[in-house]
Design a protein around this motif. Structure first.
Motif, PDB file in Angstrom:
ATOM      1  N   GLU A 268       0.828  -1.215   0.000  1.00 45.29           N
ATOM      2  CA  GLU A 268       0.000   0.000   0.000  1.00 45.29           C
ATOM      3  C   GLU A 268       0.860   1.261   0.000  1.00 45.29           C
ATOM      4  O   GLU A 268       0.519   2.255  -0.635  1.00 45.29           O
ATOM      5  CB  GLU A 268      -0.959   0.009   1.206  1.00 45.29           C
ATOM      6  N   GLU A 269       1.966   1.208   0.708  1.00 47.53           N
ATOM      7  CA  GLU A 269       2.890   2.353   0.733  1.00 47.53           C
ATOM      8  C   GLU A 269       3.437   2.599  -0.676  1.00 47.53           C
ATOM      9  O   GLU A 269       3.514   3.747  -1.135  1.00 47.53           O
ATOM     10  CB  GLU A 269       4.041   2.078   1.708  1.00 47.53           C
ATOM     11  N   LYS A 271       2.005   1.732  -3.480  1.00 50.36           N
ATOM     12  CA  LYS A 271       0.885   2.198  -4.303  1.00 50.36           C
ATOM     13  C   LYS A 271       0.684   3.712  -4.112  1.00 50.36           C
ATOM     14  O   LYS A 271       0.460   4.453  -5.068  1.00 50.36           O
ATOM     15  CB  LYS A 271      -0.367   1.421  -3.882  1.00 50.36           C
ATOM     16  N   GLN A 272       0.808   4.146  -2.857  1.00 54.68           N
ATOM     17  CA  GLN A 272       0.658   5.564  -2.526  1.00 54.68           C
ATOM     18  C   GLN A 272       1.762   6.397  -3.182  1.00 54.68           C
ATOM     19  O   GLN A 272       1.520   7.481  -3.712  1.00 54.68           O
ATOM     20  CB  GLN A 272       0.699   5.729  -0.995  1.00 54.68           C
ATOM     21  N   SER A 275       0.953   7.219  -6.814  1.00 54.68           N
ATOM     22  CA  SER A 275      -0.443   7.667  -7.026  1.00 54.68           C
ATOM     23  C   SER A 275      -0.556   8.866  -7.977  1.00 54.68           C
ATOM     24  O   SER A 275      -1.652   9.340  -8.252  1.00 54.68           O
ATOM     25  CB  SER A 275      -1.098   8.004  -5.683  1.00 54.68           C
ATOM     26  N   THR A 330      -3.044   6.162 -13.067  1.00 54.94           N
ATOM     27  CA  THR A 330      -1.909   6.605 -12.247  1.00 54.94           C
ATOM     28  C   THR A 330      -0.632   5.851 -12.649  1.00 54.94           C
ATOM     29  O   THR A 330      -0.686   4.879 -13.406  1.00 54.94           O
ATOM     30  CB  THR A 330      -2.175   6.334 -10.757  1.00 54.94           C
ATOM     31  N   TYR A 332       0.879   3.970 -10.695  1.00 59.78           N
ATOM     32  CA  TYR A 332       0.689   2.614 -10.167  1.00 59.78           C
ATOM     33  C   TYR A 332      -0.018   1.732 -11.196  1.00 59.78           C
ATOM     34  O   TYR A 332       0.339   0.562 -11.368  1.00 59.78           O
ATOM     35  CB  TYR A 332      -0.118   2.640  -8.856  1.00 59.78           C
TER      36      TYR A 332
END
Length: 452
Positions: A268-269, A271-272, A275, A330, A332
């Protein structure tokens, strides 16, 4: 003290498989603590390819979060693999270890001007509490064309290694090599450099469960993806002043005690960090890797064609892992569909060579062939897709002109097709690699301002 034991833990070729890292970290920390409390000497090394840009966290942090993980686990020294060396830009690699709490050992990498980078040293000497001197040197696999393209110069690993062993051998009691060269090269080193006591290897992802003595040099290696952690124990005899014993053991991650799992958080980090919005699509761009008419395959083929300024382009549907949905796109999203560290490449082929490549590309089994290695991070090869090439009445045309046997054509494609596994014609041909851009960077440029 007559005899002393030095314990070395080692990892290699993690390739950002962070799903195994929590257990490895816990194991290394606990083992080290216990041994050091008992007064023993402990060292911890990584043998390269810890960072792999196919993981969003590595991609989003340009490898810096990998360095944080190595810092937190208390590594003493690391060397680089080809994933650190030739998948990051010159600036990114130069900055990668800026906050490292460990030494980077690397004897065969230089700047284009012939200087050693300031973040690496050719060897390191560690002295135990009793005064035993352990010399450590390291070399990485040579990919001269790629390193040169990025602004580095990679020299002969074997020549550098011999020079470092010569420089160290009068100063140390034990010599250790961290080798990201592969098992065959490690065997050669063991034969050529008998002064080395232990070679900890990687690159070819080989598993040596209890190590292997080759010409009295102990070879140790821990496979790939963090499936194993290695331990080498060296016994040093103070009376004779020699190594009196050396053993290697592997610990399987799946059998280590459970640890708090941070895999999801790290993903998740990443992915952020990725972004950043590139464009907004009015409609999805569909994709089927096994269809030559796949819209996303054609967009990629067009992007590669434009980037390389070529006469025609060749890609495959399997390079793209997912379609693009309607709405915001994005970084990602592009990383998810093109996770490979694969660069575009311009190849010069004669008309007859081009026809031979087309003929080979039509092998009926190829689209569903499972591909491993070559930088590929997907599963199947997929259908071949050509841009600016047309066939009619059993004749091929490029730019409305029939393909002529002797004429030279500029073919835009992907680097993995030039490594010899697919097309001998491309392997032999004159070629130009575009670096450090990956396919996702090329598609990103194509998509900017693109809406449909």
């Amino acid at each position: 003290m007559m005899k002393e034991r030095i314990t070395i833990f080692h990892t290699n070729d993690l390739h950002s498989h962070f799903e195994n890292w929590s257990q490895i970290h816990q194991f290394l920390t606990q083992e080290r603590q216990q041994l050091e409390q008992a007064g023993e000497e402990v060292l911890l090394f990584d043998i390269g390819d810890h960072a792999d840009r196919s993981h969003p966290l590595t991609e989003g942090s340009a490898g810096k979060r990998n360095v944080d993980l190595l810092n937190n686990a208390g590594y003493d020294a690391v060397t680089i693999g080809n994933n650190e060396g030739i998948t990051f830009s010159y600036e990114e690699l130069n900055d990668l270890y800026r906050d490292a709490n460990f030494e980077v050992i690397l004897a065969n990498l230089f700047t284009a001007e012939g200087q050693r980078p300031d973040w690496a040293r050719p060897y390191l000497i560690k002295t135990t509490k009793s005064g035993v001197k352990v010399g450590i040197t390291a070399v990485t696999a040579e990919y001269p064309v790629f390193y040169e393209k990025l602004g580095w110069r990679i020299s002969s690993a074997k020549d550098e290694l011999k020079a470092q062993v010569r420089a160290m051998k009068e100063k140390v009691d034990i010599i250790i090599l961290l080798s990201h060269l592969g098992i065959r090269e490690d065997e050669w080193v063991a034969e050529e450099c008998p002064e080395i006591d232990v070679i900890m290897g990687g690159h070819t992802h080989h598993v040596l469960e209890n190590g292997r003595l080759h010409h009295n040099v102990l070879l140790a290696a821990a496979g790939k993806f963090g499936m194993y952690t290695g331990k080498v124990e060296i016994e040093y005899d103070h009376v004779s002043g020699t190594v009196s014993g050396k053993t290697a053991t592997l610990y399987e991650t799946g059998e280590l005690p459970e640890a708090e799992d941070h895999t999801e958080r790290w993903f998740e980090e990443g992915k952020q960090l990725l972004s950043n919005e590139i464009t907004v699509l009015n409609q999805p761009i569909h994709h089927n890797p096994l269809e030559a008419s796949s819209p996303l395959s054609h967009l990629l083929a067009e992007a590669v064609l434009d980037w390389c300024d070529a006469d025609l382009s060749i890609v495959t549907g399997g390079l793209l892992l997912h379609p693009l949905e309607a709405g915001p796109v994005t970084e990602y999203d592009l990383h998810r569909i093109l996770p490979h560290p694969i660069n575009p490449c311009l190849v010069e082929l004669s008309g007859s060579e081009l026809k031979e490549v087309i003929r080979q590309s039509r092998h009926q089994n190829w689209p569903t062939t499972v591909i491993r290695g070559l930088g590929f991070r997907g599963t199947i090869l997929g259908e071949f897709v050509f841009k600016e090439l047309v066939e009619k009445d059993h004749q091929f045309y490029v730019g409305n002109e029939p393909v002529l046997a002797e004429k030279t054509y500029r073919v835009a494609t992907v680097d993995m097709f030039t490594f010899g596994f697919f097309f001998p014609e491309m392997h032999r041909a004159r070629k130009q690699y575009f670096m450090p851009e990956f396919l996702r960077d090329i598609l990103k440029e194509k998509l900017k301002g693109y809406a449909r």
